[in-house]
Scaffold this motif. Sequence first.
Motif, PDB file in Angstrom:
ATOM      1  N   TYR A  94      46.826  30.055  87.873  1.00  0.00           N
ATOM      2  CA  TYR A  94      47.648  31.254  87.655  1.00  0.00           C
ATOM      3  C   TYR A  94      47.935  31.578  86.192  1.00  0.00           C
ATOM      4  O   TYR A  94      48.274  32.705  85.863  1.00  0.00           O
ATOM      5  CB  TYR A  94      48.973  31.118  88.416  1.00  0.00           C
ATOM      6  CG  TYR A  94      48.748  31.008  89.899  1.00  0.00           C
ATOM      7  CD1 TYR A  94      48.405  32.136  90.647  1.00  0.00           C
ATOM      8  CD2 TYR A  94      48.822  29.780  90.550  1.00  0.00           C
ATOM      9  CE1 TYR A  94      48.161  32.038  92.005  1.00  0.00           C
ATOM     10  CE2 TYR A  94      48.581  29.669  91.917  1.00  0.00           C
ATOM     11  CZ  TYR A  94      48.252  30.813  92.637  1.00  0.00           C
ATOM     12  OH  TYR A  94      48.000  30.717  93.974  1.00  0.00           O
ATOM     13  N   VAL A  95      47.842  30.598  85.316  1.00  0.00           N
ATOM     14  CA  VAL A  95      48.299  30.857  83.944  1.00  0.00           C
ATOM     15  C   VAL A  95      47.160  30.765  82.921  1.00  0.00           C
ATOM     16  O   VAL A  95      47.101  31.554  81.986  1.00  0.00           O
ATOM     17  CB  VAL A  95      49.452  29.893  83.565  1.00  0.00           C
ATOM     18  CG1 VAL A  95      49.898  30.105  82.133  1.00  0.00           C
ATOM     19  CG2 VAL A  95      50.633  30.066  84.526  1.00  0.00           C
ATOM     20  N   MET A 108      58.885  27.233  81.127  1.00  0.00           N
ATOM     21  CA  MET A 108      59.556  27.557  82.394  1.00  0.00           C
ATOM     22  C   MET A 108      60.244  26.329  82.962  1.00  0.00           C
ATOM     23  O   MET A 108      59.915  25.200  82.601  1.00  0.00           O
ATOM     24  CB  MET A 108      58.533  28.079  83.414  1.00  0.00           C
ATOM     25  CG  MET A 108      57.518  27.051  83.853  1.00  0.00           C
ATOM     26  SD  MET A 108      56.238  27.753  84.930  1.00  0.00           S
ATOM     27  CE  MET A 108      55.215  28.616  83.735  1.00  0.00           C
ATOM     28  N   PHE A 163      55.641  29.631  93.886  1.00  0.00           N
ATOM     29  CA  PHE A 163      56.245  28.691  92.936  1.00  0.00           C
ATOM     30  C   PHE A 163      57.697  29.075  92.670  1.00  0.00           C
ATOM     31  O   PHE A 163      57.996  30.239  92.402  1.00  0.00           O
ATOM     32  CB  PHE A 163      55.464  28.683  91.613  1.00  0.00           C
ATOM     33  CG  PHE A 163      54.093  28.100  91.732  1.00  0.00           C
ATOM     34  CD1 PHE A 163      53.903  26.724  91.717  1.00  0.00           C
ATOM     35  CD2 PHE A 163      52.995  28.929  91.876  1.00  0.00           C
ATOM     36  CE1 PHE A 163      52.635  26.180  91.832  1.00  0.00           C
ATOM     37  CE2 PHE A 163      51.709  28.389  91.996  1.00  0.00           C
ATOM     38  CZ  PHE A 163      51.538  27.017  91.968  1.00  0.00           C
ATOM     39  N   LYS A 186      47.827  22.952  89.468  1.00  0.00           N
ATOM     40  CA  LYS A 186      47.487  24.161  90.225  1.00  0.00           C
ATOM     41  C   LYS A 186      48.130  25.392  89.585  1.00  0.00           C
ATOM     42  O   LYS A 186      47.475  26.425  89.405  1.00  0.00           O
ATOM     43  CB  LYS A 186      47.962  24.004  91.670  1.00  0.00           C
ATOM     44  CG  LYS A 186      47.745  25.244  92.508  1.00  0.00           C
ATOM     45  CD  LYS A 186      48.082  25.014  93.976  1.00  0.00           C
ATOM     46  CE  LYS A 186      48.032  26.341  94.712  1.00  0.00           C
ATOM     47  NZ  LYS A 186      47.872  26.200  96.152  1.00  0.00           N
ATOM     48  N   LEU A 187      49.413  25.270  89.262  1.00  0.00           N
ATOM     49  CA  LEU A 187      50.124  26.389  88.637  1.00  0.00           C
ATOM     50  C   LEU A 187      49.386  26.840  87.371  1.00  0.00           C
ATOM     51  O   LEU A 187      49.109  28.034  87.178  1.00  0.00           O
ATOM     52  CB  LEU A 187      51.559  25.959  88.309  1.00  0.00           C
ATOM     53  CG  LEU A 187      52.520  26.990  87.718  1.00  0.00           C
ATOM     54  CD1 LEU A 187      53.976  26.574  87.995  1.00  0.00           C
ATOM     55  CD2 LEU A 187      52.343  27.190  86.221  1.00  0.00           C
ATOM     56  N   LYS A 238      61.829  29.236  87.210  1.00  0.00           N
ATOM     57  CA  LYS A 238      62.946  29.988  86.635  1.00  0.00           C
ATOM     58  C   LYS A 238      62.815  30.037  85.113  1.00  0.00           C
ATOM     59  O   LYS A 238      62.233  29.140  84.499  1.00  0.00           O
ATOM     60  CB  LYS A 238      64.284  29.315  86.981  1.00  0.00           C
ATOM     61  CG  LYS A 238      64.748  29.632  88.403  1.00  0.00           C
ATOM     62  CD  LYS A 238      65.859  28.723  88.866  1.00  0.00           C
ATOM     63  CE  LYS A 238      67.213  29.068  88.255  1.00  0.00           C
ATOM     64  NZ  LYS A 238      68.303  28.299  88.938  1.00  0.00           N
ATOM     65  N   GLY A 239      63.386  31.076  84.545  1.00  0.00           N
ATOM     66  CA  GLY A 239      63.477  31.138  83.081  1.00  0.00           C
ATOM     67  C   GLY A 239      62.142  31.095  82.370  1.00  0.00           C
ATOM     68  O   GLY A 239      61.991  30.403  81.357  1.00  0.00           O
ATOM     69  N   VAL A 240      61.167  31.848  82.869  1.00  0.00           N
ATOM     70  CA  VAL A 240      59.849  31.842  82.219  1.00  0.00           C
ATOM     71  C   VAL A 240      59.924  32.650  80.920  1.00  0.00           C
ATOM     72  O   VAL A 240      60.431  33.779  80.905  1.00  0.00           O
ATOM     73  CB  VAL A 240      58.760  32.428  83.139  1.00  0.00           C
ATOM     74  CG1 VAL A 240      57.413  32.435  82.430  1.00  0.00           C
ATOM     75  CG2 VAL A 240      58.673  31.648  84.441  1.00  0.00           C
ATOM     76  N   ARG A 241      59.446  32.044  79.854  1.00  0.00           N
ATOM     77  CA  ARG A 241      59.396  32.717  78.550  1.00  0.00           C
ATOM     78  C   ARG A 241      57.980  32.567  78.008  1.00  0.00           C
ATOM     79  O   ARG A 241      57.409  31.477  78.057  1.00  0.00           O
ATOM     80  CB  ARG A 241      60.364  32.077  77.544  1.00  0.00           C
ATOM     81  CG  ARG A 241      61.794  31.949  78.044  1.00  0.00           C
ATOM     82  CD  ARG A 241      62.563  33.242  78.065  1.00  0.00           C
ATOM     83  NE  ARG A 241      63.017  33.647  76.740  1.00  0.00           N
ATOM     84  CZ  ARG A 241      63.608  34.822  76.505  1.00  0.00           C
ATOM     85  NH1 ARG A 241      63.782  35.695  77.494  1.00  0.00           N
ATOM     86  NH2 ARG A 241      64.027  35.141  75.300  1.00  0.00           N
ATOM     87  N   VAL A 242      57.453  33.635  77.469  1.00  0.00           N
ATOM     88  CA  VAL A 242      56.094  33.598  76.930  1.00  0.00           C
ATOM     89  C   VAL A 242      56.136  33.808  75.422  1.00  0.00           C
ATOM     90  O   VAL A 242      56.797  34.737  74.937  1.00  0.00           O
ATOM     91  CB  VAL A 242      55.213  34.678  77.588  1.00  0.00           C
ATOM     92  CG1 VAL A 242      53.841  34.735  76.935  1.00  0.00           C
ATOM     93  CG2 VAL A 242      55.065  34.398  79.079  1.00  0.00           C
ATOM     94  N   GLY A 243      55.472  32.946  74.710  1.00  0.00           N
ATOM     95  CA  GLY A 243      55.418  33.058  73.257  1.00  0.00           C
ATOM     96  C   GLY A 243      54.007  32.871  72.743  1.00  0.00           C
ATOM     97  O   GLY A 243      53.042  32.884  73.516  1.00  0.00           O
ATOM     98  N   ASP A 299      53.261  21.386  91.646  1.00  0.00           N
ATOM     99  CA  ASP A 299      51.872  21.082  91.287  1.00  0.00           C
ATOM    100  C   ASP A 299      51.513  21.845  90.008  1.00  0.00           C
ATOM    101  O   ASP A 299      51.049  22.983  90.046  1.00  0.00           O
ATOM    102  CB  ASP A 299      50.958  21.483  92.445  1.00  0.00           C
ATOM    103  CG  ASP A 299      49.513  21.065  92.210  1.00  0.00           C
ATOM    104  OD1 ASP A 299      49.155  20.768  91.046  1.00  0.00           O
ATOM    105  OD2 ASP A 299      48.739  21.038  93.186  1.00  0.00           O
ATOM    106  N   VAL A 334      53.792  29.154  77.297  1.00  0.00           N
ATOM    107  CA  VAL A 334      54.583  29.617  78.435  1.00  0.00           C
ATOM    108  C   VAL A 334      55.550  28.500  78.801  1.00  0.00           C
ATOM    109  O   VAL A 334      55.122  27.397  79.136  1.00  0.00           O
ATOM    110  CB  VAL A 334      53.690  29.958  79.647  1.00  0.00           C
ATOM    111  CG1 VAL A 334      54.537  30.546  80.778  1.00  0.00           C
ATOM    112  CG2 VAL A 334      52.585  30.926  79.254  1.00  0.00           C
ATOM    113  N   MET A 344      54.950  36.897  89.221  1.00  0.00           N
ATOM    114  CA  MET A 344      53.627  36.574  89.765  1.00  0.00           C
ATOM    115  C   MET A 344      53.638  35.164  90.359  1.00  0.00           C
ATOM    116  O   MET A 344      53.114  34.935  91.452  1.00  0.00           O
ATOM    117  CB  MET A 344      52.602  36.708  88.633  1.00  0.00           C
ATOM    118  CG  MET A 344      51.192  36.340  88.985  1.00  0.00           C
ATOM    119  SD  MET A 344      50.861  34.571  88.793  1.00  0.00           S
ATOM    120  CE  MET A 344      50.943  34.374  86.998  1.00  0.00           C
ATOM    121  N   LEU A 345      54.266  34.211  89.653  1.00  0.00           N
ATOM    122  CA  LEU A 345      54.315  32.838  90.173  1.00  0.00           C
ATOM    123  C   LEU A 345      55.162  32.761  91.438  1.00  0.00           C
ATOM    124  O   LEU A 345      54.812  32.072  92.400  1.00  0.00           O
ATOM    125  CB  LEU A 345      54.847  31.885  89.092  1.00  0.00           C
ATOM    126  CG  LEU A 345      53.876  31.615  87.940  1.00  0.00           C
ATOM    127  CD1 LEU A 345      54.567  30.840  86.823  1.00  0.00           C
ATOM    128  CD2 LEU A 345      52.643  30.851  88.413  1.00  0.00           C
TER     129      LEU A 345
END
Lengths: 75, 75
Positions: A59-60, A44, B31, A54-55, B34-39, A51, A42, B25-26
Motif C-alpha cells: 500500500y505504501v 503512523m 488497517f 504487507k502494509l 492513526k496519525g499518519v503524517r507524510v514528509g 503486518d 510516512v 486509504m489504509l
Amino acid sequence: MRRIRIRIMPKKGLLDPQGRAVEEMLEENGFKVKGVRVGKVVEMSVPEGTDLKKLAEEYVVNTLIEDYEIEELAS
Amino acid sequence: MRRIRIRIMPKKGLLDPQGRAVEEMLEENGFKVKGVRVGKVVEMSVPEGTDLKKLAEEYVVNTLIEDYEIEELAS
C-alpha cells in the motif's frame, strides 16, 4: 499502539530526477553537494501485531522502484 | 565529504492532506492506523564545513510549514 516511520528512497542505480533537480539548484547556489537523493517518509501509529511488511509493500511503497526501511519510534 | 539526511515533516498542528489521504486509504484496506503524517527526506554528501542550517532553511525546507531534522549518516 506503536509509532513507526517508513523511510522510502529511490532504488540505488535508478534515476532520481527530483534529487538531480535539488542537486543542481544547490550547486547553482554555491553548495558543493554530491549524490542528492530525495525520498519520502510516512509516520503512523499502528496496533501491535499489524503486518507492517504487507502494509508497506502493498500500500505504501512501490517496490519496483523504491527501497524502504521501517523504524520504531519512541511513542 | 560526509553524508547527511534531512528529514522534513509538516509542522505539528498543520493539516497534512497527503497523510490524511494515506490514512483513509489504509483504513479502507483494513488497517487501524492513526496519525499518519507524510514528509520528505533528502540525502546528500557535503564537504566538511558546509553551512547545513543555511542549506536546509534557505533552499530545502519551507520553514513556515515544515519542521526538519538533520542526521549524520555513516558514509
